[in-house]
Design a protein around this motif. Structure first.
Motif, PDB file in Angstrom:
ATOM      1  N   LEU A  37       0.834  -1.207   0.000  1.00 16.13           N
ATOM      2  CA  LEU A  37       0.000   0.000   0.000  1.00 16.13           C
ATOM      3  C   LEU A  37       0.868   1.257   0.000  1.00 16.13           C
ATOM      4  N   TYR A  38       1.964   1.211   0.737  1.00 11.95           N
ATOM      5  CA  TYR A  38       2.940   2.305   0.744  1.00 11.95           C
ATOM      6  C   TYR A  38       3.365   2.616  -0.694  1.00 11.95           C
ATOM      7  N   THR A  39       3.756   1.561  -1.410  1.00 10.03           N
ATOM      8  CA  THR A  39       4.242   1.719  -2.784  1.00 10.03           C
ATOM      9  C   THR A  39       3.150   2.201  -3.735  1.00 10.03           C
ATOM     10  N   LEU A  40       1.963   1.614  -3.612  1.00 12.52           N
ATOM     11  CA  LEU A  40       0.855   1.990  -4.497  1.00 12.52           C
ATOM     12  C   LEU A  40       0.438   3.444  -4.281  1.00 12.52           C
ATOM     13  N   PHE A  41       0.380   3.873  -3.032  1.00  7.57           N
ATOM     14  CA  PHE A  41      -0.005   5.257  -2.738  1.00  7.57           C
ATOM     15  C   PHE A  41       0.980   6.241  -3.363  1.00  7.57           C
ATOM     16  N   ILE A  42       2.271   5.953  -3.218  1.00  6.26           N
ATOM     17  CA  ILE A  42       3.278   6.866  -3.781  1.00  6.26           C
ATOM     18  C   ILE A  42       3.235   6.819  -5.313  1.00  6.26           C
ATOM     19  N   TYR A  43       3.092   5.628  -5.865  1.00  4.95           N
ATOM     20  CA  TYR A  43       3.098   5.470  -7.321  1.00  4.95           C
ATOM     21  C   TYR A  43       1.931   6.204  -7.978  1.00  4.95           C
ATOM     22  N   PHE A  44       0.741   6.062  -7.399  1.00  5.67           N
ATOM     23  CA  PHE A  44      -0.452   6.626  -8.022  1.00  5.67           C
ATOM     24  C   PHE A  44      -0.779   8.053  -7.571  1.00  5.67           C
ATOM     25  N   SER A  91       5.219   4.851  10.187  1.00  7.50           N
ATOM     26  CA  SER A  91       3.877   4.958   9.607  1.00  7.50           C
ATOM     27  C   SER A  91       3.273   6.336   9.852  1.00  7.50           C
ATOM     28  N   TYR A  92       3.552   6.914  11.007  1.00 13.02           N
ATOM     29  CA  TYR A  92       3.065   8.279  11.284  1.00 13.02           C
ATOM     30  C   TYR A  92       3.682   9.275  10.308  1.00 13.02           C
ATOM     31  N   TYR A  93       4.970   9.107  10.054  1.00 12.72           N
ATOM     32  CA  TYR A  93       5.648  10.020   9.128  1.00 12.72           C
ATOM     33  C   TYR A  93       5.128   9.811   7.702  1.00 12.72           C
ATOM     34  N   PHE A  94       4.859   8.567   7.363  1.00 13.19           N
ATOM     35  CA  PHE A  94       4.280   8.255   6.057  1.00 13.19           C
ATOM     36  C   PHE A  94       2.923   8.942   5.886  1.00 13.19           C
ATOM     37  N   VAL A  95       2.097   8.880   6.911  1.00 12.09           N
ATOM     38  CA  VAL A  95       0.782   9.540   6.864  1.00 12.09           C
ATOM     39  C   VAL A  95       0.954  11.033   6.628  1.00 12.09           C
ATOM     40  N   ARG A  96       1.887  11.640   7.349  1.00  9.71           N
ATOM     41  CA  ARG A  96       2.125  13.078   7.202  1.00  9.71           C
ATOM     42  C   ARG A  96       2.560  13.429   5.781  1.00  9.71           C
ATOM     43  N   LEU A  97       3.479  12.629   5.226  1.00 11.57           N
ATOM     44  CA  LEU A  97       3.991  12.892   3.875  1.00 11.57           C
ATOM     45  C   LEU A  97       2.897  12.749   2.817  1.00 11.57           C
ATOM     46  N   ILE A  98       2.133  11.659   2.888  1.00 18.87           N
ATOM     47  CA  ILE A  98       1.082  11.421   1.901  1.00 18.87           C
ATOM     48  C   ILE A  98      -0.009  12.477   2.012  1.00 18.87           C
ATOM     49  N   LYS A 100       0.227  15.472   3.012  1.00 19.55           N
ATOM     50  CA  LYS A 100       0.729  16.764   2.557  1.00 19.55           C
ATOM     51  C   LYS A 100       0.987  16.801   1.048  1.00 19.55           C
ATOM     52  N   ASN A 101       1.505  15.705   0.492  1.00 22.96           N
ATOM     53  CA  ASN A 101       2.013  15.740  -0.887  1.00 22.96           C
ATOM     54  C   ASN A 101       1.154  15.030  -1.922  1.00 22.96           C
ATOM     55  N   HIS A 102       0.107  14.320  -1.495  1.00 20.90           N
ATOM     56  CA  HIS A 102      -0.678  13.583  -2.492  1.00 20.90           C
ATOM     57  C   HIS A 102      -1.491  14.558  -3.357  1.00 20.90           C
ATOM     58  N   LYS A 103      -1.655  14.204  -4.606  1.00 23.81           N
ATOM     59  CA  LYS A 103      -2.457  15.005  -5.532  1.00 23.81           C
ATOM     60  C   LYS A 103      -3.261  14.062  -6.422  1.00 23.81           C
ATOM     61  N   THR A 104      -4.541  14.314  -6.502  1.00 26.39           N
ATOM     62  CA  THR A 104      -5.402  13.532  -7.379  1.00 26.39           C
ATOM     63  C   THR A 104      -6.583  14.393  -7.809  1.00 26.39           C
ATOM     64  N   ASP A 105      -6.953  14.246  -9.054  1.00 26.57           N
ATOM     65  CA  ASP A 105      -8.113  14.976  -9.567  1.00 26.57           C
ATOM     66  C   ASP A 105      -9.421  14.337  -9.115  1.00 26.57           C
ATOM     67  N   SER A 106      -9.329  13.140  -8.560  1.00 30.10           N
ATOM     68  CA  SER A 106     -10.517  12.396  -8.142  1.00 30.10           C
ATOM     69  C   SER A 106     -10.857  12.696  -6.689  1.00 30.10           C
ATOM     70  N   VAL A 107     -11.998  13.320  -6.469  1.00 28.86           N
ATOM     71  CA  VAL A 107     -12.458  13.614  -5.106  1.00 28.86           C
ATOM     72  C   VAL A 107     -12.724  12.319  -4.350  1.00 28.86           C
ATOM     73  N   THR A 109     -11.379   9.363  -4.705  1.00 28.00           N
ATOM     74  CA  THR A 109     -10.123   8.716  -4.318  1.00 28.00           C
ATOM     75  C   THR A 109      -9.519   9.406  -3.111  1.00 28.00           C
ATOM     76  N   SER A 110      -9.567  10.736  -3.101  1.00 27.96           N
ATOM     77  CA  SER A 110      -9.017  11.504  -1.992  1.00 27.96           C
ATOM     78  C   SER A 110      -9.739  11.181  -0.689  1.00 27.96           C
ATOM     79  N   TYR A 111     -11.055  11.064  -0.739  1.00 28.13           N
ATOM     80  CA  TYR A 111     -11.838  10.704   0.450  1.00 28.13           C
ATOM     81  C   TYR A 111     -11.390   9.358   1.021  1.00 28.13           C
ATOM     82  N   LEU A 112     -11.290   8.372   0.136  1.00 30.01           N
ATOM     83  CA  LEU A 112     -10.934   7.027   0.586  1.00 30.01           C
ATOM     84  C   LEU A 112      -9.494   6.977   1.073  1.00 30.01           C
ATOM     85  N   LEU A 113      -8.598   7.636   0.357  1.00 30.46           N
ATOM     86  CA  LEU A 113      -7.190   7.653   0.742  1.00 30.46           C
ATOM     87  C   LEU A 113      -7.015   8.257   2.139  1.00 30.46           C
TER      88      LEU A 113
END
Length: 377
Positions: A37-44, A91-98, A100-107, A109-113
């Motif tokens: 999941l770590y990898t998929l979140f960063i990749y997508f 995992s806490y640091y991962f949550v903070r990074l994602i 802060k830095n995640h971007k998606t045009d899909s509302v 997806t953002s809700y679920l993420l």
């Protein structure tokens, strides 16, 4: 490790069974599902792949390997707890990074993420409660057992499951709608309410059964809405996928429906008590969720990627994994039911279970071999 655990009932091995169980569960959850999941979140979802994500991945991997090596020898002790704590802070640091830095045009997806990340963070409250629970009341206390169930429930049904759905819905390109928002709200509420069932096992109260009943009812409605939402785009996704990928998506979706169906049976108090009293049924349900639903979808995502080369050997490997899963589930659940009616052990139960279990790592090794072979090409 899972195979070793099943072999212990046939012939002794030089490891403490309980310690090995801890190692098995931690590596399966945190080494396999978490890192995928770590990898998929960063990749997508993270457009700018900063070096910090790579460094954090390997620190997290170090924590997993540390648990894998230390748990079989000492169980919960200074070294294993240190690595577990390191993983939680990673995992806490991962949550903070994602976050802060995640971007998606899909509302949607953002809700679920974001929801999956919240559940992952909240689940760790159960881990932090274990120390005070042991110190104040001991490991046999309801407080200690409920703290464990809190962590497991919100890891499996909150973090893992919703994260997998986030990736799936991103791939399906589901648009925001009133129907999706209703599904999303019911999914979150039902995930919270169904925690009442494991609480009831250790602190029984009639109100908890009603709360769980409401949660299961809302979960059924959310499943119906989910199937309605994905019906058309899911078919389009399958049409553009290979045969084995289609089978894996169908397999994981069927396991998801079956999981909710079994949770619906928990509304019958006698069945709920039977599941609690007979460990086989609990293990069968956990494996249905982890191997069938979550791992099934994760395998499907891998099969759809450029990590693998479609081949007959890859297909056979995945079929072997699915067959191993089906056989072990049938054997475990059948044995639990036989215990319940007082019949006792199936003839050659442990041998049959071990032989069927061999198929699971064989399937996984086939996938790993294909990935390395693809990389070399």
């Amino acid at each position: 490790m899972g195979l070793a655990l099943r072999y212990t009932y046939i012939s002794p091995i030089p490891f403490n069974y309980r310690f090995l169980t801890h190692a098995h569960s931690h590596v399966a959850m945190l080494g396999w599902v978490y890192l995928m999941l770590y990898t998929l979140f960063i990749y997508f979802f993270v457009p700018e792949k900063k070096p910090i994500y790579n460094r954090l991945f390997w620190v997290t991997e170090l924590a997993v390997v540390g648990m894998m090596i230390s748990f079989p020898f000492q169980g919960y002790a200074a070294i294993s707890i240190s690595f577990s704590t390191l993983h939680i802070f990673c995992s806490y640091y991962f949550v903070r990074l994602i976050w802060k830095n995640h971007k998606t045009d899909s509302v949607v997806t953002s809700y679920l993420l974001k929801s999956s990340l919240i559940f992952m963070t909240v689940s760790t409250i159960g881990v932090w409660c274990l120390g005070p629970a042991v110190g104040l009341l001991g490991q046999a206390s309801a407080f200690y057992q409920i703290a464990i169930q809190f962590f497991l429930h919100f890891q499996f049904n909150g973090w893992f499951l919703i994260a997998v759905l986030a990736v799936l819905i991103y791939k399906l390109q589901i648009k925001d709608s009133k129907e999706f928002r209703t599904f999303f709200k019911l999914l979150i509420i039902s995930t919270i309410l169904t925690f009442a069932l494991p609480v009831n096992w250790f602190a029984p109260h009639i109100s908890l059964l009603w709360i769980n009943g409401l949660g299961v009812f809302l979960q059924i409605i959310s499943l119906i809405l989910f199937l309605k939402l994905i019906k058309k785009p899911f078919k389009q996704l399958l049409d553009s996928s290979s045969k084995i990928t289609r089978y894996m998506f169908h397999f994981s979706l069927l396991c998801f429906i079956l999981k909710i169906g079994l949770q619906t049976l928990s509304l019958i108090p006698e069945i709920s008590n039977m599941a609690f009293q007979h460990r086989n049924l609990v293990i069968g349900f956990i494996h249905l969720t982890m191997l069938g639903v979550i791992s099934g979808f994760l395998f499907a995502f891998i099969l759809q990627s450029k990590l693998v080369t479609q081949s007959r050997n890859l297909n056979y490997g995945m079929y072997i994994f699915i067959l191993g899963f089906i056989l072990t589930e049938i054997i475990i659940i059948a044995q639990g039911c036989l215990f319940y009616v007082g019949i006792g052990l199936l003839p050659n139960y442990y041998v049959l279970l071990f032989i069927s279990s061999i198929l699971l790592p064989l399937g996984v090794f086939s996938l790993i071999f294909n990935i390395y072979k693809t990389k070399l090409v």
